[in-house]
Design an enzyme around this catalytic site. Structure first.
Site, PDB file in Angstrom:
ATOM      1  N   GLN A   1       0.805  -1.284  -0.078  1.00 36.76           N
ATOM      2  CA  GLN A   1       0.026   0.045  -0.038  1.00 36.76           C
ATOM      3  C   GLN A   1       0.809   1.484   0.039  1.00 36.76           C
ATOM      4  OE1 GLN A   1      -1.384  -1.591   3.807  1.00 36.76           O
ATOM      5  NE2 GLN A   1      -3.711  -1.522   2.770  1.00 36.76           N
TER       6      GLN A   1
ATOM      7  N   TRP B   1     -14.305  -2.717   2.129  1.00 34.84           N
ATOM      8  CA  TRP B   1     -13.181  -2.882   3.281  1.00 34.84           C
ATOM      9  C   TRP B   1     -13.797  -3.038   4.738  1.00 34.84           C
ATOM     10  CZ3 TRP B   1      -9.806   2.005   4.734  1.00 34.84           C
ATOM     11  CH2 TRP B   1      -8.764   1.779   5.665  1.00 34.84           C
TER      12      TRP B   1
ATOM     13  N   ARG C   1     -14.824  -3.844  -3.655  1.00 34.89           N
ATOM     14  CA  ARG C   1     -15.003  -4.789  -2.607  1.00 34.89           C
ATOM     15  C   ARG C   1     -15.124  -4.103  -1.253  1.00 34.89           C
ATOM     16  NH1 ARG C   1      -8.960  -7.794  -1.835  1.00 34.89           N
ATOM     17  NH2 ARG C   1      -7.779  -5.870  -1.608  1.00 34.89           N
TER      18      ARG C   1
ATOM     19  N   ASP D   1      -4.047   1.470  -2.950  1.00 33.64           N
ATOM     20  CA  ASP D   1      -4.496   2.491  -2.198  1.00 33.64           C
ATOM     21  C   ASP D   1      -4.095   3.965  -2.507  1.00 33.64           C
ATOM     22  OD1 ASP D   1      -5.380   0.454  -0.726  1.00 33.64           O
ATOM     23  OD2 ASP D   1      -4.380   0.589   0.847  1.00 33.64           O
TER      24      ASP D   1
ATOM     25  N   ASP E   1      -7.894  -1.338  -4.633  1.00 33.33           N
ATOM     26  CA  ASP E   1      -8.601  -0.552  -3.666  1.00 33.33           C
ATOM     27  C   ASP E   1      -8.023   0.748  -3.962  1.00 33.33           C
ATOM     28  OD1 ASP E   1      -9.303  -3.083  -2.724  1.00 33.33           O
ATOM     29  OD2 ASP E   1      -7.891  -3.385  -1.322  1.00 33.33           O
TER      30      ASP E   1
END
Length: 324
Positions: free
Chosen positions: A142, A248, A246, A165, A186
């Protein structure tokens, strides 16, 4: 006499008609009145120095940043309304941006997601125009480009680039328009109530676009992706390899509406993550090869688009720049 008047009238009409079709000047190549300046010939050589100079004032303030790449890591925590302007020849699009703020560090190296961010906004009422923000770490961990952790934040014709991220839309009400957001895993995540309009959302690897972290039924947060273009980065074949999101956290809430979903979107659309999650995932009036919802998983039904008032609050016109 009458002939001369007629010629003048026709000339006036012709000039008026020509002026009406000329493109308006949308550039910003010098500092707006009252702004401090950053650049080789500015008041400050770094953006960090310009932010520090604001001190504890609560007055409205603005900073104009001249063209260049600024290798800095910034925390913005100013008590007044702050506006950051990047130099550009066209304020309406990110494609002519000339200002990039970049830093390279992963979350494990930095100790937290927030500490890895190239720009971390902690104060309310910040508006950002025509600035690119990047974390150059790449794949493997990330690594955040922007943490937006405050209320009434507006981003106009900006770019956010990372891999995992990228954009931490963490809390508060946030507005993104005419911008570009790039990543793979993400890369739009957090628990802000955020509206994304006319944005290019660009996947540079297989993964998940959103990872929303709403946890309670009393939480009013949404991610609304409205009139956006989802696409693969240039030269990357991601057919069927990208999911819309999705969860978290267990009650993630996301809608894609009036957007273009290409064939990079997996037929299932959505994916699982948090144990026991019951996310609220919606799609409304989208187009493109990836917009068919017949094989979707985790999809809820909705009969109308979500409004800006729902996502941003009834007072959004008081802080959103409506000229975009």
């Amino acid at each position: 006499m009458h002939g001369s008047l007629l010629k003048l009238a026709l000339l006036s009409f012709s000039l008026g008609s020509s002026a009406a079709v000329l493109p308006r000047d949308t550039g910003r190549t010098s500092a707006p009145s009252g702004c401090s300046t950053v650049g080789t010939s500015g008041d400050y050589s770094t953006i960090g120095d310009a932010l520090t100079a604001l001190g504890s004032s609560t007055a409205d303030a603005c900073i104009y940043i001249a063209a260049g790449t600024y290798e800095e890591q910034l925390v913005i925590n100013y008590a007044g309304h702050l506006t950051l302007y990047g130099e550009t020849t066209d304020t309406q699009t990110y494609k002519q941006n000339t200002v990039t703020i970049t830093h390279t560090i992963s979350s494990p190296e930095a100790g937290s997601l927030d500490n890895s961010a190239t720009v971390n906004i902690k104060s309310d009422l910040v508006s950002v125009y025509n600035i690119n923000i990047a974390n150059g770490y790449g794949s493997g961990a990330q690594a955040v480009a922007l943490v937006a952790n405050a209320d009434q934040l507006g981003f106009y014709a900006c770019q956010f680039t990372g891999y995992q991220d990228t954009l931490y839309a963490k809390a508060g009400h946030q507005y993104y328009i005419n911008s570009r957001i790039e990543g793979a895993v993400d890369y739009i995540f957090g628990d802000a109530s955020a509206w994304f309009e006319n944005c290019d959302i660009v996947s540079n690897g297989a993964g998940y676009i959103t990872a929303m972290s709403r946890e309670t039924t009393s939480d009013t947060a949404w991610y609304a992706i409205d009139h956006c273009n989802i696409k693969a980065a240039s030269g990357v074949d991601l057919t069927g390899d990208v999911y819309l999101g999705r969860p978290w956290r267990v009650l993630a809430r996301v809608i894609y509406q009036y957007s273009v979903l290409p064939d990079i979107i997996n037929a299932k659309g959505w994916h699982s993550m948090a144990d026991g999650a019951t996310p609220l995932y919606y799609e409304f009036n989208n187009t493109g090869a990836g917009s068919d919802t017949s094989d979707r998983e985790y999809l809820s039904t909705i009969d109308a688009p979500v409004t800006k008032e729902t996502v941003l609050g009834d007072d959004y016109k008081n802080w959103v720049d409506l000229s975009y």
